[in-house]
Design a protein around this motif. Structure first.
Motif, PDB file in Angstrom:
ATOM      1  N   TYR A 313       0.827  -1.209   0.000  1.00 46.27           N
ATOM      2  CA  TYR A 313       0.000   0.000   0.000  1.00 46.27           C
ATOM      3  C   TYR A 313       0.862   1.260   0.000  1.00 46.27           C
ATOM      4  N   SER A 314       0.310   2.323  -0.576  1.00 47.19           N
ATOM      5  CA  SER A 314       1.025   3.597  -0.625  1.00 47.19           C
ATOM      6  C   SER A 314       0.671   4.458   0.586  1.00 47.19           C
ATOM      7  N   ARG A 315       1.490   5.457   0.813  1.00 46.53           N
ATOM      8  CA  ARG A 315       1.174   6.450   1.839  1.00 46.53           C
ATOM      9  C   ARG A 315      -0.165   7.129   1.521  1.00 46.53           C
ATOM     10  N   ALA A 316      -0.411   7.357   0.234  1.00 43.33           N
ATOM     11  CA  ALA A 316      -1.671   7.998  -0.167  1.00 43.33           C
ATOM     12  C   ALA A 316      -2.871   7.153   0.260  1.00 43.33           C
ATOM     13  N   TYR A 317      -2.756   5.837   0.093  1.00 41.49           N
ATOM     14  CA  TYR A 317      -3.862   4.954   0.481  1.00 41.49           C
ATOM     15  C   TYR A 317      -4.036   4.939   1.997  1.00 41.49           C
ATOM     16  N   LEU A 318      -2.928   4.824   2.723  1.00 43.67           N
ATOM     17  CA  LEU A 318      -2.999   4.810   4.191  1.00 43.67           C
ATOM     18  C   LEU A 318      -3.604   6.119   4.709  1.00 43.67           C
ATOM     19  N   HIS A 319      -3.227   7.229   4.084  1.00 42.00           N
ATOM     20  CA  HIS A 319      -3.806   8.532   4.427  1.00 42.00           C
ATOM     21  C   HIS A 319      -5.315   8.515   4.180  1.00 42.00           C
ATOM     22  N   HIS A 320      -5.703   8.021   3.021  1.00 42.98           N
ATOM     23  CA  HIS A 320      -7.120   8.005   2.636  1.00 42.98           C
ATOM     24  C   HIS A 320      -7.966   7.185   3.613  1.00 42.98           C
ATOM     25  N   VAL A 321      -7.531   5.948   3.918  1.00 43.54           N
ATOM     26  CA  VAL A 321      -8.386   5.088   4.756  1.00 43.54           C
ATOM     27  C   VAL A 321      -8.489   5.617   6.184  1.00 43.54           C
ATOM     28  N   HIS A 322      -7.454   6.307   6.644  1.00 43.34           N
ATOM     29  CA  HIS A 322      -7.557   6.902   7.983  1.00 43.34           C
ATOM     30  C   HIS A 322      -8.491   8.107   7.983  1.00 43.34           C
TER      31      HIS A 322
END
Length: 376
Positions: A313-322
C-alpha cells in the motif's frame, strides 16, 4: 505440563543480555516485546498475524477480563489461550495498575482495593488472593503479583508507604499462588525514583522468592531522563539469573535505553494505539499518516519494511483510509507498528549476541535523527 519455567542467558554485551525464557507453551526470546491484548485481543489484529510479526508472548489484562467477560466464564470456556486463539505464552498483569487509576471509584485498605466497575458501576473487591485466583482461572503462564503503584510525583513518605504495602501484598500473592509447576509468578519492585526504597523493595522480593522480577512504578509521567536514572541501578538490584520486566514501556528509544541497562521484557499499548490513530512508528521516528502531505504520495511508508502495509500500500492509500475512518487503516498501521517493534527486538538480540550493541544503538539513533523522507 512436561516442561518447567526457566531462564537462560546466552550472551551479554555490557549490561545488556539476550537469552530464552522457556515455558511449557513455548520459548520467549529476550529482550522481548509483548503486544498488549487487554481484553483478550490485540486490537485490530488476528492472533496469527500478531505471531507473524515475531511476537512470542502476549499480555492480557486481569482487571478488564475480570469485569468482562469474567474470569470464571473464560475458565469454563477452556482458559484464555483457547478463548482468544493464542497457543503461546501469555503474561497477565495483576489488575493493580488499572484499579489505582480509578482514584474516584476505589477504596484502598490493607486488605485490598474495593472499586466500582467503569462499565456498569457494580462493586468488586480485588485482593492479592483474588488476583491470584483470577489469573489461575485465566490460565496465564506468567502471573504478576498484586501491587500498588502510586502516581508520580509523590513525596517520599507516600512512596515508602505504598512500597511497604506492595511488599506485604507480594508475600500474600506468593502464598496464594502456591506450587504450580510450569507457571511463573513475578514480583514487582516499587519505590518511585528513590534508590534506597528500590533497594529495600528488591531485597524484600528476593527474600520471598519469585520466578522473575518486574520494575514497576515507571512510565507514569516521570520522563525518560528520570526513568533512565532509575534504570541505571534498579536492574542490578534484582537477581542476575532471573528475567527482568519493565512494565508499560515504551517508545522505541525507551526500550533501546532500557535494554542497554539490563532489562529483558517489555510491554506497551503504544504500537497498537498509535496504529489506530494514524501514527506509524518507523526507523525514522513517528510518521502521522493523517497529514495532508501524504495524500498524493505513491511511495510506501518505509521501502525497507516487509510488513503488508509497506509491501502492498502507498502512503496515499494509508492517508485516505484513515481520513475515511476505514477499519483497514487501523489494521495495516497496527500490523506495521508491531512488525517494526519485533524487528527492533530481533536487531537488539542479534547485536547483543554479536557483541555489537554499541554500534547498533548508534545506528538506531542516527537513523531516527534523519527524520521521515522529504515530501514529494
Amino acid at each position: 505440563m512436561s516442561k518447567s519455567f526457566s531462564f537462560h542467558i546466552s550472551a551479554n554485551d555490557g549490561r545488556a543480555r539476550t537469552g530464552i525464557v522457556s515455558t511449557p507453551k513455548g520459548d520467549i526470546r529476550t529482550p522481548a516485546f509483548m503486544p498488549v491484548g487487554t481484553a483478550a485481543t490485540v486490537k485490530a489484529m488476528m492472533p496469527e498475524n500478531v505471531r507473524e510479526t515475531g511476537a512470542d508472548i502476549l499480555l492480557g489484562n486481569t482487571y478488564h477480563l475480570m469485569l468482562r467477560p469474567g474470569a470464571e466464564r473464560i475458565h469454563n470456556l477452556g482458559g484464555l489461550h483457547k478463548f482468544m486463539n493464542w497457543d503461546r505464552p501469555i503474561l497477565t498483569d495483576s489488575g493493580g495498575f488499572q484499579v489505582m487509576s480509578l482514584t474516584d471509584l476505589r477504596k484502598l485498605t490493607e486488605e485490598g482495593v474495593k472499586f466500582r466497575s467503569h462499565i456498569d458501576g457494580s462493586e468488586y473487591n480485588l485482593t492479592p488472593e483474588r488476583s491470584m485466583e483470577i489469573q489461575r482461572l485465566l490460565g496465564s503462564d506468567i502471573v504478576m503479583c498484586f501491587d500498588e503503584c502510586p502516581a508520580l510525583p509523590a513525596d517520599r513518605a507516600r512512596i515508602n508507604e505504598s512500597m511497604q504495602l506492595s511488599m506485604r501484598w507480594a508475600q500474600r500473592s506468593r502464598d496464594a499462588f502456591g506450587d504450580r509447576p510450569g507457571y511463573a509468578l513475578f514480583g514487582i519492585q516499587q519505590g518511585g525514583l528513590e534508590q534506597d526504597f528500590r533497594e529495600e523493595s528488591a531485597e524484600a522480593l528476593q527474600k520471598i522468592g519469585f520466578d522473575g522480577y518486574a520494575i514497576g512504578g515507571l512510565a507514569v509521567g516521570e520522563g525518560q531522563d528520570a526513568m533512565f536514572g532509575v534504570l541505571d541501578y534498579a536492574p542490578n538490584q534484582l537477581p542476575q539469573d532471573k528475567p527482568r520486566y519493565l512494565m508499560g514501556v515504551g517508545k522505541p528509544d525507551d526500550i533501546v535505553g532500557a535494554v542497554q541497562r539490563g532489562v529483558d521484557m517489555f510491554d506497551c499499548v503504544l504500537p497498537s494505539r498509535s496504529g489506530r490513530t494514524g501514527q506509524a512508528l518507523t526507523r525514522f521516528g513517528a510518521v502521522n499518516l493523517r497529514n495532508a502531505r501524504h495524500k498524493d504520495d505513491p511511495r510506501p511508508l518505509d521501502e525497507n519494511c516487509t510488513c503488508p502495509a509497506c509491501s502492498n500500500y502507498s502512503r496515499a492509500y494509508l492517508h485516505h483510509v484513515h481520513k475515511a475512518g476505514e477499519i483497514i487503516g487501523s489494521m495495516l498501521l497496527t500490523w506495521h507498528n508491531l512488525h517494526y517493534y519485533q524487528e527492533l527486538m530481533q536487531g537488539l538480540r542479534d547485536a547483543i549476541a554479536a557483541g555489537e550493541l554499541d554500534a547498533f544503538v548508534a545506528q538506531f539513533h542516527a537513523t531516527r535523527a534523519q527524520g521521515d523522507i522529504d515530501p514529494i
